[in-house]
Write a protein that holds these residues in place. Structure first.
Motif, PDB file in Angstrom:
ATOM      1  N   TYR A  36       0.844  -1.184   0.000  1.00 48.90           N
ATOM      2  CA  TYR A  36       0.000   0.000   0.000  1.00 48.90           C
ATOM      3  C   TYR A  36       0.885   1.242   0.000  1.00 48.90           C
ATOM      4  O   TYR A  36       1.996   1.225   0.528  1.00 48.90           O
ATOM      5  N   PHE A  90       3.804   0.822   2.620  1.00 48.23           N
ATOM      6  CA  PHE A  90       3.573  -0.207   3.617  1.00 48.23           C
ATOM      7  C   PHE A  90       3.409  -1.567   2.942  1.00 48.23           C
ATOM      8  O   PHE A  90       2.625  -1.715   2.000  1.00 48.23           O
ATOM      9  N   ARG A  99     -14.334 -17.550  10.293  1.00 47.83           N
ATOM     10  CA  ARG A  99     -15.447 -16.600  10.238  1.00 47.83           C
ATOM     11  C   ARG A  99     -15.186 -15.454   9.281  1.00 47.83           C
ATOM     12  O   ARG A  99     -15.775 -14.386   9.414  1.00 47.83           O
ATOM     13  N   ALA A 101     -12.457 -13.612   8.907  1.00 46.28           N
ATOM     14  CA  ALA A 101     -11.557 -12.561   9.372  1.00 46.28           C
ATOM     15  C   ALA A 101     -10.380 -12.449   8.413  1.00 46.28           C
ATOM     16  O   ALA A 101      -9.701 -13.426   8.146  1.00 46.28           O
ATOM     17  N   PHE A 106       0.376  -4.963   9.065  1.00 45.63           N
ATOM     18  CA  PHE A 106       1.240  -4.054   8.314  1.00 45.63           C
ATOM     19  C   PHE A 106       2.642  -3.973   8.912  1.00 45.63           C
ATOM     20  O   PHE A 106       2.823  -4.121  10.129  1.00 45.63           O
ATOM     21  N   GLY A 107       3.623  -3.697   8.052  1.00 47.95           N
ATOM     22  CA  GLY A 107       4.940  -3.306   8.516  1.00 47.95           C
ATOM     23  C   GLY A 107       4.920  -1.858   8.970  1.00 47.95           C
ATOM     24  O   GLY A 107       3.892  -1.170   8.890  1.00 47.95           O
ATOM     25  N   LYS A 108       6.080  -1.377   9.443  1.00 49.30           N
ATOM     26  CA  LYS A 108       6.152  -0.018   9.970  1.00 49.30           C
ATOM     27  C   LYS A 108       6.283   1.035   8.873  1.00 49.30           C
ATOM     28  O   LYS A 108       6.212   2.233   9.154  1.00 49.30           O
TER      29      LYS A 108
ATOM     30  N   TYR B  33     -13.697  -2.189   8.446  1.00 45.28           N
ATOM     31  CA  TYR B  33     -12.574  -2.356   9.354  1.00 45.28           C
ATOM     32  C   TYR B  33     -12.249  -1.024  10.030  1.00 45.28           C
ATOM     33  O   TYR B  33     -12.339   0.031   9.407  1.00 45.28           O
ATOM     34  N   TYR B  35      -8.819   0.532  11.882  1.00 49.28           N
ATOM     35  CA  TYR B  35      -7.392   0.375  12.179  1.00 49.28           C
ATOM     36  C   TYR B  35      -6.922   1.574  13.005  1.00 49.28           C
ATOM     37  O   TYR B  35      -7.427   2.691  12.847  1.00 49.28           O
ATOM     38  N   GLN B  37      -3.430   3.747  13.682  1.00 52.77           N
ATOM     39  CA  GLN B  37      -2.075   3.980  13.172  1.00 52.77           C
ATOM     40  C   GLN B  37      -1.377   4.992  14.071  1.00 52.77           C
ATOM     41  O   GLN B  37      -1.641   6.198  14.000  1.00 52.77           O
ATOM     42  N   GLN B  41       4.355   4.063  12.792  1.00 53.60           N
ATOM     43  CA  GLN B  41       4.038   2.641  12.695  1.00 53.60           C
ATOM     44  C   GLN B  41       3.014   2.401  11.592  1.00 53.60           C
ATOM     45  O   GLN B  41       2.376   3.332  11.102  1.00 53.60           O
ATOM     46  N   GLY B  42       2.875   1.147  11.242  1.00 46.14           N
ATOM     47  CA  GLY B  42       1.839   0.792  10.289  1.00 46.14           C
ATOM     48  C   GLY B  42       0.498   0.643  10.991  1.00 46.14           C
ATOM     49  O   GLY B  42       0.424   0.536  12.218  1.00 46.14           O
ATOM     50  N   PRO B  43      -0.576   0.644  10.227  1.00 51.97           N
ATOM     51  CA  PRO B  43      -1.903   0.471  10.832  1.00 51.97           C
ATOM     52  C   PRO B  43      -2.030  -0.881  11.537  1.00 51.97           C
ATOM     53  O   PRO B  43      -1.466  -1.878  11.091  1.00 51.97           O
ATOM     54  N   LEU B  45      -5.020  -3.498  13.024  1.00 51.82           N
ATOM     55  CA  LEU B  45      -6.453  -3.776  13.006  1.00 51.82           C
ATOM     56  C   LEU B  45      -7.017  -3.765  14.417  1.00 51.82           C
ATOM     57  O   LEU B  45      -6.484  -4.403  15.325  1.00 51.82           O
ATOM     58  N   GLN B  48     -13.146  -5.834  12.898  1.00 50.47           N
ATOM     59  CA  GLN B  48     -13.688  -6.066  11.567  1.00 50.47           C
ATOM     60  C   GLN B  48     -15.155  -6.471  11.691  1.00 50.47           C
ATOM     61  O   GLN B  48     -15.496  -7.345  12.503  1.00 50.47           O
ATOM     62  N   VAL B  55     -16.580  -9.833  13.229  1.00 55.39           N
ATOM     63  CA  VAL B  55     -15.838 -10.996  12.766  1.00 55.39           C
ATOM     64  C   VAL B  55     -14.559 -11.174  13.556  1.00 55.39           C
ATOM     65  O   VAL B  55     -14.157 -12.293  13.879  1.00 55.39           O
ATOM     66  N   ASP B  56     -13.894 -10.063  13.885  1.00 59.34           N
ATOM     67  CA  ASP B  56     -12.621 -10.122  14.588  1.00 59.34           C
ATOM     68  C   ASP B  56     -12.463  -8.862  15.424  1.00 59.34           C
ATOM     69  O   ASP B  56     -12.455  -7.765  14.870  1.00 59.34           O
ATOM     70  N   LEU B  91      -8.155   4.829  11.212  1.00 64.44           N
ATOM     71  CA  LEU B  91      -8.510   4.623   9.816  1.00 64.44           C
ATOM     72  C   LEU B  91      -9.687   3.666   9.706  1.00 64.44           C
ATOM     73  O   LEU B  91      -9.716   2.627  10.372  1.00 64.44           O
ATOM     74  N   GLN B 104      -9.178  -3.564   0.243  1.00 64.69           N
ATOM     75  CA  GLN B 104      -9.733  -2.704   1.269  1.00 64.69           C
ATOM     76  C   GLN B 104      -9.532  -1.256   0.839  1.00 64.69           C
ATOM     77  O   GLN B 104      -8.419  -0.857   0.492  1.00 64.69           O
TER      78      GLN B 104
END
Lengths: 116, 115
Positions: A36, A90, A99, A101, A106-108, B33, B35, B37, B41-43, B45, B48, B55-56, B91, B104
């Motif tokens: 992304y 990213f 279910r 999910a 994500f990485g940093k 979803y 998220y 952030q 750092q990255g987002p 979760l 969901q 779901v999660d 997000l 997404q």
């Protein structure tokens, strides 16, 4: 649990030069992999994704990425960068849970700077 | 088509106050979803939804965070009470179907600052 490592926090590239952003993942099975891009003030935008099949995937804006299972890597490449490519990139991995999910890990991120 | 809408875009509150964020997904998208952030750092979760069911929510700090998606359309994320470490961009994303790993689509986010 899955994880993603992007070893480079910042990368500086001259406009017109080639680009490679590194991504390593940890996951016990075949992963779903994504790149992304996030520009200032913009939402995250999908560049490309790998689910299965051909390990070299093409994305939008001239980007491509190669999945290498032996190296647990999914590096992003572009042959010639433009000033508009300056952004945060990213890498993300997905795993199939129960279910339905399918949230991403994500990485940093890697901050890409383009020099004129 | 219109993208994912979020409001407010910015919010500043004192610690221990409450705050709520709103998300309107792309029309017809079944999955939504949230998220978090944190800067640098990255987002991550938080939760969901598929339609109006969870779901999660395994990474949602349930002692202070809550979320709902009434009628399977828009959604609200609430923090009560807020802590300093909740400062982040929140997000919202939506996905068009119930199949795994459809793209997404992300909204612009809400930037929360807790003082």
């Amino acid at each position: 649990a899955q994880s993603v490592t992007q070893p480079d926090i910042h990368i500086t590239v001259s406009e017109g030069a080639s680009l490679e952003l590194r991504c390593n993942y940890s996951y016990g099975a075949t992963p779903y992999l994504f790149w992304y891009v996030q520009s200032p003030g913009q939402g995250l935008q999908l560049l490309l994704k790998y689910f299965s099949g051909d390990t070299l995937v093409q994305g939008i804006k001239g980007f491509e990425a190669e999945f290498k299972r032996s190296q647990s890597s999914f590096n992003l490449r572009k042959p010639s960068v433009h000033w508009s490519d300056a952004a945060e990139y990213f890498c993300a991995v997905g795993a199939r849970f129960g279910r339905g999910a399918d949230g991403l890990t994500f990485g940093k991120g890697t901050h890409l700077i383009i020099q004129p | 088509e219109a993208g994912v809408a979020q409001s407010p875009r910015y919010k500043i509150i004192e610690k221990r106050q409450s705050v709520a964020f709103w998300c309107n997904p792309i029309s017809g998208h079944a999955t939504l979803y949230w998220y978090q952030q944190i800067l640098g750092q990255g987002p991550k979760l938080l939760i969901q939804f598929q339609n109006n069911g969870v779901v999660d929510d395994s990474q949602l700090p349930k002692d202070r965070f809550s979320a709902e998606r009434l009628k399977g359309v828009d959604s609200t994320l609430k923090i009560q009470p807020a802590k300093l470490e909740d400062s982040a961009v929140y997000l919202c994303a939506s996905s068009p179907s119930l199949e795994y790993y459809n793209e997404q689509f992300f909204g612009p986010g809400t930037r929360l600052t807790v003082l």
